[in-house]
Design an enzyme around this catalytic site. Structure first.
Site, PDB file in Angstrom:
ATOM      1  N   ARG A 148       0.570  -1.186  -0.194  1.00 43.05           N
ATOM      2  CA  ARG A 148      -0.036   0.090  -0.053  1.00 43.05           C
ATOM      3  C   ARG A 148       1.001   1.182  -0.092  1.00 43.05           C
ATOM      4  O   ARG A 148       1.913   1.192   0.420  1.00 43.05           O
ATOM      5  CB  ARG A 148      -0.972  -0.023   1.296  1.00 43.05           C
ATOM      6  CG  ARG A 148      -1.774  -1.214   1.220  1.00 43.05           C
ATOM      7  CD  ARG A 148      -2.592  -1.351   2.385  1.00 43.05           C
ATOM      8  NE  ARG A 148      -3.359  -2.378   2.613  1.00 43.05           N
ATOM      9  CZ  ARG A 148      -3.082  -3.679   3.058  1.00 43.05           C
ATOM     10  NH1 ARG A 148      -2.067  -3.711   3.712  1.00 43.05           N
ATOM     11  NH2 ARG A 148      -4.184  -4.489   3.259  1.00 43.05           N
ATOM     12  N   LYS A 173      -1.553  -2.871   7.436  1.00 41.70           N
ATOM     13  CA  LYS A 173      -2.946  -2.750   7.791  1.00 41.70           C
ATOM     14  C   LYS A 173      -3.290  -3.945   9.035  1.00 41.70           C
ATOM     15  O   LYS A 173      -2.893  -4.973   8.722  1.00 41.70           O
ATOM     16  CB  LYS A 173      -3.965  -3.152   6.663  1.00 41.70           C
ATOM     17  CG  LYS A 173      -5.332  -2.632   6.951  1.00 41.70           C
ATOM     18  CD  LYS A 173      -6.492  -2.769   5.407  1.00 41.70           C
ATOM     19  CE  LYS A 173      -7.560  -2.362   5.722  1.00 41.70           C
ATOM     20  NZ  LYS A 173      -8.296  -2.361   4.476  1.00 41.70           N
ATOM     21  N   HIS A 279      -3.137   2.842  -5.422  1.00 42.98           N
ATOM     22  CA  HIS A 279      -3.753   1.564  -5.049  1.00 42.98           C
ATOM     23  C   HIS A 279      -3.910   0.562  -6.086  1.00 42.98           C
ATOM     24  O   HIS A 279      -4.048  -0.464  -6.068  1.00 42.98           O
ATOM     25  CB  HIS A 279      -5.164   1.860  -4.056  1.00 42.98           C
ATOM     26  CG  HIS A 279      -5.204   0.702  -3.265  1.00 42.98           C
ATOM     27  ND1 HIS A 279      -4.245   0.339  -2.118  1.00 42.98           N
ATOM     28  CD2 HIS A 279      -6.218  -0.319  -3.130  1.00 42.98           C
ATOM     29  CE1 HIS A 279      -4.876  -0.778  -1.388  1.00 42.98           C
ATOM     30  NE2 HIS A 279      -6.089  -1.152  -1.930  1.00 42.98           N
ATOM     31  N   ARG A 282      -1.458  -1.776  -6.852  1.00 45.88           N
ATOM     32  CA  ARG A 282      -1.399  -2.962  -5.862  1.00 45.88           C
ATOM     33  C   ARG A 282      -2.524  -4.070  -6.248  1.00 45.88           C
ATOM     34  O   ARG A 282      -2.116  -5.219  -6.204  1.00 45.88           O
ATOM     35  CB  ARG A 282      -1.779  -2.468  -4.377  1.00 45.88           C
ATOM     36  CG  ARG A 282      -2.049  -3.651  -3.431  1.00 45.88           C
ATOM     37  CD  ARG A 282      -2.307  -2.931  -2.167  1.00 45.88           C
ATOM     38  NE  ARG A 282      -3.295  -4.129  -1.165  1.00 45.88           N
ATOM     39  CZ  ARG A 282      -2.503  -4.702  -0.520  1.00 45.88           C
ATOM     40  NH1 ARG A 282      -1.166  -4.935  -0.343  1.00 45.88           N
ATOM     41  NH2 ARG A 282      -3.343  -5.661   0.444  1.00 45.88           N
ATOM     42  N   HIS A 305      -3.274 -10.140   3.160  1.00 49.40           N
ATOM     43  CA  HIS A 305      -4.855 -10.264   3.546  1.00 49.40           C
ATOM     44  C   HIS A 305      -5.165 -11.261   4.595  1.00 49.40           C
ATOM     45  O   HIS A 305      -4.368 -12.457   4.695  1.00 49.40           O
ATOM     46  CB  HIS A 305      -5.541 -10.823   2.347  1.00 49.40           C
ATOM     47  CG  HIS A 305      -5.518  -9.683   1.256  1.00 49.40           C
ATOM     48  ND1 HIS A 305      -5.794 -10.277  -0.061  1.00 49.40           N
ATOM     49  CD2 HIS A 305      -5.758  -8.440   1.355  1.00 49.40           C
ATOM     50  CE1 HIS A 305      -6.012  -9.099  -0.806  1.00 49.40           C
ATOM     51  NE2 HIS A 305      -5.909  -7.840   0.152  1.00 49.40           N
ATOM     52  N   TYR A 314      -9.348 -11.039  -6.818  1.00 49.48           N
ATOM     53  CA  TYR A 314      -8.493 -10.768  -8.148  1.00 49.48           C
ATOM     54  C   TYR A 314      -8.622 -11.821  -9.204  1.00 49.48           C
ATOM     55  O   TYR A 314      -8.250 -11.673 -10.223  1.00 49.48           O
ATOM     56  CB  TYR A 314      -7.232 -10.441  -7.637  1.00 49.48           C
ATOM     57  CG  TYR A 314      -6.907  -9.364  -6.555  1.00 49.48           C
ATOM     58  CD1 TYR A 314      -7.018  -8.211  -7.172  1.00 49.48           C
ATOM     59  CD2 TYR A 314      -6.701  -9.632  -5.297  1.00 49.48           C
ATOM     60  CE1 TYR A 314      -6.825  -7.106  -6.298  1.00 49.48           C
ATOM     61  CE2 TYR A 314      -6.562  -8.637  -4.435  1.00 49.48           C
ATOM     62  CZ  TYR A 314      -6.846  -7.391  -5.154  1.00 49.48           C
ATOM     63  OH  TYR A 314      -6.531  -6.246  -4.158  1.00 49.48           O
TER      64      TYR A 314
END
Length: 332
Positions: A148, A173, A279, A282, A305, A314
């Site tokens: 990110r 995150k 973003h 990414r 994640h 994705y």
């Protein structure tokens, strides 16, 4: 005989105002400066919306009325509405220390599930060709590592492993650390960037400064860490600034807005019609890895994640066309 003078009564310390108490509680819980700014701003808006009435006098209908105002009249997104709700509930629970049996009555906005914008490899190539200097390097890192934008800008010298060809993402995150790949093509440019950062650091040291911000009181635990080279940012700001919490002058990392503006401008120059932000790089990293045949669990770990279902979004572009279906029109 004169009476002894009566000493003045000691001043009674005034309790901090509500928003200041909110700031203090956020800092005690080690929330980020961005969360602090957002929560304080939402609490202020909530109070002003209800005519400066104290939140103790308000309840579930008042919270719902404010959130409805945001959704209907201000037309904010679901994520913005939910952030406002989180800030208000934090105010009640953590600052006012109120038991709120009516919390379940405040409904969260349902976030729509959107497919991510993904660039083709040709579009990524064209985008990067229209960038240069540090903006090119940061954007290349986003596409080459899946980081990110703030993870890239907060990268510290000690977390760059040239020999192992990897980068360590600290406090990503969810406050999680992870390891991602360091592209071979970026090793030389990254070394040059770090040398420029070292020169800036030496300049700050000569000026009696050079102490970088450290998380969780590490500056107290390790007295010399703040000025050590390994803790400096790889992408330092060109100018020094004053820390909004401590008031100390120091050199922070680059602003994310500068990268965002550079990417948007490069996309226009490259003739890319899709909405293009840092973003998106990414998203493109994850999609292109899956297209190349890498296991989805590997991609999940590189992206950081928590759940593989987040990574599976994705897979929507892995087949040519809509889910790999041949349109009947093409069979005519």
């Amino acid at each position: 005989m004169d009476a002894f003078p009566v000493p003045p009564a000691p001043a009674v310390p005034q309790p901090p105002k509500l928003l200041e108490s909110l700031r203090q509680r956020i800092r005690v819980l080690h929330y980020s400066i961005r969360t602090e700014q957002a929560y304080v701003d939402w609490a202020r808006r909530f109070i002003l919306f209800h005519g400066k009435r104290h939140p103790r006098e308000l309840g579930a209908p008042d919270v719902t009325a404010f959130l409805t105002h945001l959704a209907v009249e201000r037309n904010v997104s679901a994520s913005t509405q939910n952030q406002a709700k989180a800030a208000i509930l934090f105010l009640y629970k953590e600052v006012l220390q109120q038991d709120l049996p009516w919390l379940d009555e405040v409904v969260s906005a349902r976030k729509p599930r959107r497919l991510p914008v993904v660039l083709t490899q040709r579009e990524v190539r064209e985008l990067l060709l229209h960038l240069q200097g540090t903006q090119w390097l940061v954007s290349s890192l986003l596409y080459g590592t899946g980081m990110r934008i703030l993870e890239a800008l907060r990268l510290r010298v000690k977390d760059v492993e040239f020999e192992r060809r990897e980068l360590i993402v600290r406090e990503g995150k969810g406050n999680k650390d992870r390891v991602t790949v360091l592209p071979e093509n970026l090793i030389a440019p990254l070394r040059e960037q770090m040398e420029r950062a070292r020169m800036l650091h030496r300049k700050d040291l000569d000026a009696g400064l050079g102490a970088v911000w450290l998380p969780d009181a590490l500056a107290v635990k390790y007295a010399n860490a703040a000025t050590a080279w390994g803790w400096q940012y790889v992408f330092p700001s060109a100018v020094r600034s004053v820390d909004p919490r401590s008031g100390v002058e120091r050199r922070h990392h680059m602003l994310e807005q500068s990268v965002q503006k550079a990417v948007a401008l490069a996309a226009r120059r490259a003739g890319i019609d899709k909405p293009c932000t840092p973003h998106v790089l990414r998203h493109s990293f994850a999609t292109h890895l899956l297209q190349a045949g890498y296991d989805i669990r590997t991609v999940q770990e590189l992206l950081g994640h928590k759940d593989v279902s987040t990574t599976m979004i994705y897979t929507h572009v892995l087949n040519k066309g809509g889910r790999g279906v041949l349109s009947p029109l093409d069979a005519l």
